[in-house]
Design a protein around this motif. Structure first.
Motif, PDB file in Angstrom:
ATOM      1  N   GLU A 114       0.861  -1.187   0.000  1.00 56.06           N
ATOM      2  CA  GLU A 114       0.000   0.000   0.000  1.00 56.06           C
ATOM      3  C   GLU A 114       0.895   1.234   0.000  1.00 56.06           C
ATOM      4  OE1 GLU A 114      -3.144  -0.203   3.101  1.00 56.06           O
ATOM      5  OE2 GLU A 114      -2.106  -2.052   3.666  1.00 56.06           O
ATOM      6  N   GLN A 115       0.422   2.301  -0.626  1.00 54.96           N
ATOM      7  CA  GLN A 115       1.203   3.530  -0.673  1.00 54.96           C
ATOM      8  C   GLN A 115       0.298   4.752  -0.725  1.00 54.96           C
ATOM      9  OE1 GLN A 115       3.555   1.823  -4.201  1.00 54.96           O
ATOM     10  NE2 GLN A 115       4.959   3.388  -3.408  1.00 54.96           N
ATOM     11  N   CYS A 116       0.768   5.823  -0.114  1.00 57.75           N
ATOM     12  CA  CYS A 116       0.235   7.164  -0.330  1.00 57.75           C
ATOM     13  C   CYS A 116       1.256   8.137   0.241  1.00 57.75           C
ATOM     14  CB  CYS A 116      -1.144   7.359   0.304  1.00 57.75           C
ATOM     15  SG  CYS A 116      -1.190   7.319   2.103  1.00 57.75           S
ATOM     16  N   GLY A 117       1.389   9.300  -0.382  1.00 52.65           N
ATOM     17  CA  GLY A 117       2.440  10.221   0.030  1.00 52.65           C
ATOM     18  C   GLY A 117       3.792   9.543  -0.087  1.00 52.65           C
ATOM     19  N   ASN A 118       4.581   9.604   0.988  1.00 52.01           N
ATOM     20  CA  ASN A 118       5.850   8.870   1.011  1.00 52.01           C
ATOM     21  C   ASN A 118       5.781   7.700   1.985  1.00 52.01           C
ATOM     22  OD1 ASN A 118       6.006  10.104   3.532  1.00 52.01           O
ATOM     23  ND2 ASN A 118       8.179  10.627   3.337  1.00 52.01           N
ATOM     24  N   ARG A 119       4.562   7.268   2.255  1.00 47.92           N
ATOM     25  CA  ARG A 119       4.340   6.168   3.201  1.00 47.92           C
ATOM     26  C   ARG A 119       4.043   4.877   2.449  1.00 47.92           C
ATOM     27  NH1 ARG A 119      -0.060   6.446   8.178  1.00 47.92           N
ATOM     28  NH2 ARG A 119       0.139   4.284   8.904  1.00 47.92           N
ATOM     29  N   VAL A 120       4.573   3.785   2.979  1.00 45.12           N
ATOM     30  CA  VAL A 120       4.392   2.463   2.380  1.00 45.12           C
ATOM     31  C   VAL A 120       4.061   1.471   3.490  1.00 45.12           C
ATOM     32  CG1 VAL A 120       5.453   0.622   1.010  1.00 45.12           C
ATOM     33  CG2 VAL A 120       6.097   3.009   0.590  1.00 45.12           C
ATOM     34  N   VAL A 121       3.143   0.561   3.202  1.00 48.01           N
ATOM     35  CA  VAL A 121       2.863  -0.545   4.117  1.00 48.01           C
ATOM     36  C   VAL A 121       3.003  -1.844   3.331  1.00 48.01           C
ATOM     37  CG1 VAL A 121       1.227  -1.636   5.684  1.00 48.01           C
ATOM     38  CG2 VAL A 121       1.252   0.857   5.461  1.00 48.01           C
ATOM     39  N   VAL A 122       3.931  -2.685   3.762  1.00 50.22           N
ATOM     40  CA  VAL A 122       4.120  -4.004   3.155  1.00 50.22           C
ATOM     41  C   VAL A 122       3.613  -5.044   4.146  1.00 50.22           C
ATOM     42  CG1 VAL A 122       5.766  -5.682   2.247  1.00 50.22           C
ATOM     43  CG2 VAL A 122       6.118  -3.235   1.826  1.00 50.22           C
ATOM     44  N   THR A 123       2.656  -5.847   3.715  1.00 47.97           N
ATOM     45  CA  THR A 123       2.067  -6.880   4.561  1.00 47.97           C
ATOM     46  C   THR A 123       2.365  -8.239   3.945  1.00 47.97           C
ATOM     47  OG1 THR A 123       0.291  -5.359   5.190  1.00 47.97           O
ATOM     48  CG2 THR A 123      -0.073  -7.694   5.614  1.00 47.97           C
ATOM     49  N   ALA A 124       3.101  -9.074   4.678  1.00 44.63           N
ATOM     50  CA  ALA A 124       3.501 -10.378   4.139  1.00 44.63           C
ATOM     51  C   ALA A 124       3.982 -11.279   5.264  1.00 44.63           C
ATOM     52  CB  ALA A 124       4.614 -10.210   3.107  1.00 44.63           C
ATOM     53  N   PHE A 125       3.736 -12.570   5.127  1.00 48.10           N
ATOM     54  CA  PHE A 125       4.257 -13.582   6.050  1.00 48.10           C
ATOM     55  C   PHE A 125       3.908 -13.279   7.505  1.00 48.10           C
ATOM     56  CE2 PHE A 125       7.238 -13.634   2.397  1.00 48.10           C
ATOM     57  CZ  PHE A 125       6.948 -14.907   1.935  1.00 48.10           C
ATOM     58  N   GLY A 126       2.709 -12.760   7.739  1.00 53.64           N
ATOM     59  CA  GLY A 126       2.264 -12.503   9.100  1.00 53.64           C
ATOM     60  C   GLY A 126       2.811 -11.231   9.711  1.00 53.64           C
ATOM     61  N   ILE A 127       3.509 -10.419   8.923  1.00 52.88           N
ATOM     62  CA  ILE A 127       4.168  -9.228   9.454  1.00 52.88           C
ATOM     63  C   ILE A 127       3.711  -7.987   8.693  1.00 52.88           C
ATOM     64  CG2 ILE A 127       6.406  -8.084   9.783  1.00 52.88           C
ATOM     65  CD1 ILE A 127       7.632 -10.850  10.133  1.00 52.88           C
ATOM     66  N   ILE A 128       3.549  -6.883   9.426  1.00 48.86           N
ATOM     67  CA  ILE A 128       3.190  -5.595   8.840  1.00 48.86           C
ATOM     68  C   ILE A 128       4.387  -4.654   8.963  1.00 48.86           C
ATOM     69  CG2 ILE A 128       1.643  -3.608   8.968  1.00 48.86           C
ATOM     70  CD1 ILE A 128      -0.379  -5.452  10.400  1.00 48.86           C
ATOM     71  N   HIS A 129       4.869  -4.166   7.833  1.00 55.11           N
ATOM     72  CA  HIS A 129       5.943  -3.170   7.827  1.00 55.11           C
ATOM     73  C   HIS A 129       5.347  -1.846   7.348  1.00 55.11           C
ATOM     74  CE1 HIS A 129       8.699  -6.348   8.601  1.00 55.11           C
ATOM     75  NE2 HIS A 129       8.730  -6.827   7.374  1.00 55.11           N
ATOM     76  N   ASP A 130       5.268  -0.872   8.230  1.00 52.42           N
ATOM     77  CA  ASP A 130       4.682   0.434   7.928  1.00 52.42           C
ATOM     78  C   ASP A 130       5.790   1.474   8.065  1.00 52.42           C
ATOM     79  OD1 ASP A 130       3.209   2.778   7.764  1.00 52.42           O
ATOM     80  OD2 ASP A 130       1.583   2.064   9.042  1.00 52.42           O
ATOM     81  N   PHE A 131       6.098   2.189   6.993  1.00 51.50           N
ATOM     82  CA  PHE A 131       7.273   3.060   7.023  1.00 51.50           C
ATOM     83  C   PHE A 131       7.156   4.197   6.016  1.00 51.50           C
ATOM     84  CE2 PHE A 131       7.930  -0.592   4.262  1.00 51.50           C
ATOM     85  CZ  PHE A 131       8.312  -0.011   3.062  1.00 51.50           C
ATOM     86  N   ARG A 132       8.087   5.139   6.132  1.00 57.70           N
ATOM     87  CA  ARG A 132       8.241   6.227   5.160  1.00 57.70           C
ATOM     88  C   ARG A 132       9.506   5.958   4.344  1.00 57.70           C
ATOM     89  NH1 ARG A 132       4.308  10.481   5.827  1.00 57.70           N
ATOM     90  NH2 ARG A 132       3.195   9.975   7.754  1.00 57.70           N
ATOM     91  N   VAL A 133       9.457   6.330   3.081  1.00 60.74           N
ATOM     92  CA  VAL A 133      10.630   6.109   2.230  1.00 60.74           C
ATOM     93  C   VAL A 133      11.480   7.381   2.193  1.00 60.74           C
ATOM     94  CG1 VAL A 133       9.788   4.216   0.805  1.00 60.74           C
ATOM     95  CG2 VAL A 133       9.113   6.544   0.232  1.00 60.74           C
ATOM     96  N   ASP A 134      11.909   7.808   3.387  1.00 59.68           N
ATOM     97  CA  ASP A 134      12.729   9.016   3.479  1.00 59.68           C
ATOM     98  C   ASP A 134      14.176   8.703   3.845  1.00 59.68           C
ATOM     99  OD1 ASP A 134      12.503   8.294   6.130  1.00 59.68           O
ATOM    100  OD2 ASP A 134      11.511  10.135   6.790  1.00 59.68           O
ATOM    101  N   GLY A 135      14.520   7.408   3.897  1.00 61.85           N
ATOM    102  CA  GLY A 135      15.903   7.023   4.140  1.00 61.85           C
ATOM    103  C   GLY A 135      16.363   7.150   5.576  1.00 61.85           C
ATOM    104  N   THR A 136      15.424   7.321   6.523  1.00 63.81           N
ATOM    105  CA  THR A 136      15.812   7.466   7.926  1.00 63.81           C
ATOM    106  C   THR A 136      15.371   6.256   8.739  1.00 63.81           C
ATOM    107  OG1 THR A 136      13.762   8.553   8.669  1.00 63.81           O
ATOM    108  CG2 THR A 136      15.484   9.955   7.706  1.00 63.81           C
ATOM    109  N   LEU A 137      16.128   5.963   9.797  1.00 64.53           N
ATOM    110  CA  LEU A 137      15.726   4.902  10.714  1.00 64.53           C
ATOM    111  C   LEU A 137      14.515   5.330  11.544  1.00 64.53           C
ATOM    112  CD1 LEU A 137      19.172   3.588  12.015  1.00 64.53           C
ATOM    113  CD2 LEU A 137      17.572   2.386  10.522  1.00 64.53           C
ATOM    114  N   LYS A 138      14.440   6.613  11.860  1.00 66.54           N
ATOM    115  CA  LYS A 138      13.331   7.122  12.667  1.00 66.54           C
ATOM    116  C   LYS A 138      11.985   6.801  12.033  1.00 66.54           C
ATOM    117  CE  LYS A 138      11.307  11.416  14.417  1.00 66.54           C
ATOM    118  NZ  LYS A 138      11.445  12.898  14.489  1.00 66.54           N
ATOM    119  N   ASN A 139      11.890   6.956  10.732  1.00 60.62           N
ATOM    120  CA  ASN A 139      10.628   6.729  10.027  1.00 60.62           C
ATOM    121  C   ASN A 139      10.631   5.428   9.230  1.00 60.62           C
ATOM    122  OD1 ASN A 139       9.547   9.217  10.907  1.00 60.62           O
ATOM    123  ND2 ASN A 139      10.649  10.284   9.272  1.00 60.62           N
ATOM    124  N   GLY A 140      11.618   4.581   9.486  1.00 63.20           N
ATOM    125  CA  GLY A 140      11.729   3.336   8.738  1.00 63.20           C
ATOM    126  C   GLY A 140      10.866   2.232   9.318  1.00 63.20           C
TER     127      GLY A 140
END
Length: 205
Positions: A114-140
């Protein structure tokens, strides 16, 4: 002299390993801000070929709470986290939205993006990864790994339009890119998986 250097290196490696183990299994996870409503319906009922129009008419990426994996894994596929977000993709962000099934490489690999703005959510293998694609650990991606371990990854799009995951912002581990109508997923082991868009989760998931 050689013995002293060996002892120093051994001590350094030991401290590093202990630190990583502490981070992976003992450090508390961030507060869970996931909207509980995403688990009240089964995500398998959604048509993932019917993508939201990112025309700015609805919520922005900031309006939707960040989602986390419940415990070590979800047992019910959540409905899309960003379903109500219509913020246009940020410049430089490649549209990879959809439900993707591996047809070569790791055949059967299944993930939802899923995507909108610079936010991405990858859902796979029982895990949700919700992050920003700004190259930072804070928003990763600050979530759990395959053995319920903590991990932190910074994510960005490079100049070629490849989404790059950098574990602890130190080394690249996962790559995603679009090639025509396929999404290509490449893991750190070098195995390249070609995925094709499907509209609904297979019955066996």
């Amino acid at each position: 002299m050689i013995l002293s250097i060996t002892k120093w290196l051994f001590g350094f490696v030991a401290v590093l390993v202990i630190g990583l183990l502490f981070y992976a299994f003992a450090l508390p996870r961030p507060p869970d801000t996931t909207d509980p409503a995403v688990f009240l319906q089964d995500g398998r009922s959604v048509n993932y070929c019917d993508l939201p129009d990112l025309d700015g008419s609805g919520k922005s990426a900031n309006d939707i709470p960040k989602a986390y994996t419940p415990g070590c894994s979800y047992t019910t596929i959540p409905i899309p986290i960003l379903a109500e977000c219509t913020e246009p993709l940020t410049e430089g962000v490649v549209d990879m939205r959809g439900l993707w099934l591996g047809v070569s490489g790791r055949v059967g690999h299944l993930e939802r993006i899923e995507q909108c703005g610079n936010r991405v959510v990858v859902t796979a293998f029982g895990i949700i990864h919700d992050f920003r694609v700004d190259g930072t650990l804070k928003n990763g991606a600050r979530d759990v790994g395959a053995v319920c371990n903590n991990f932190n990854t910074a994510i960005h799009f490079d100049d070629e339009g490849v989404m790059v995951f950098r574990l602890f912002n130190l080394f690249d581990t996962v790559f995603r890119e679009m090639r025509d109508e396929e999404m290509i997923f490449t893991f750190i082991d070098g195995i390249e998986t070609s995925t094709q868009r499907i509209c609904q989760y297979p019955d066996e998931t």
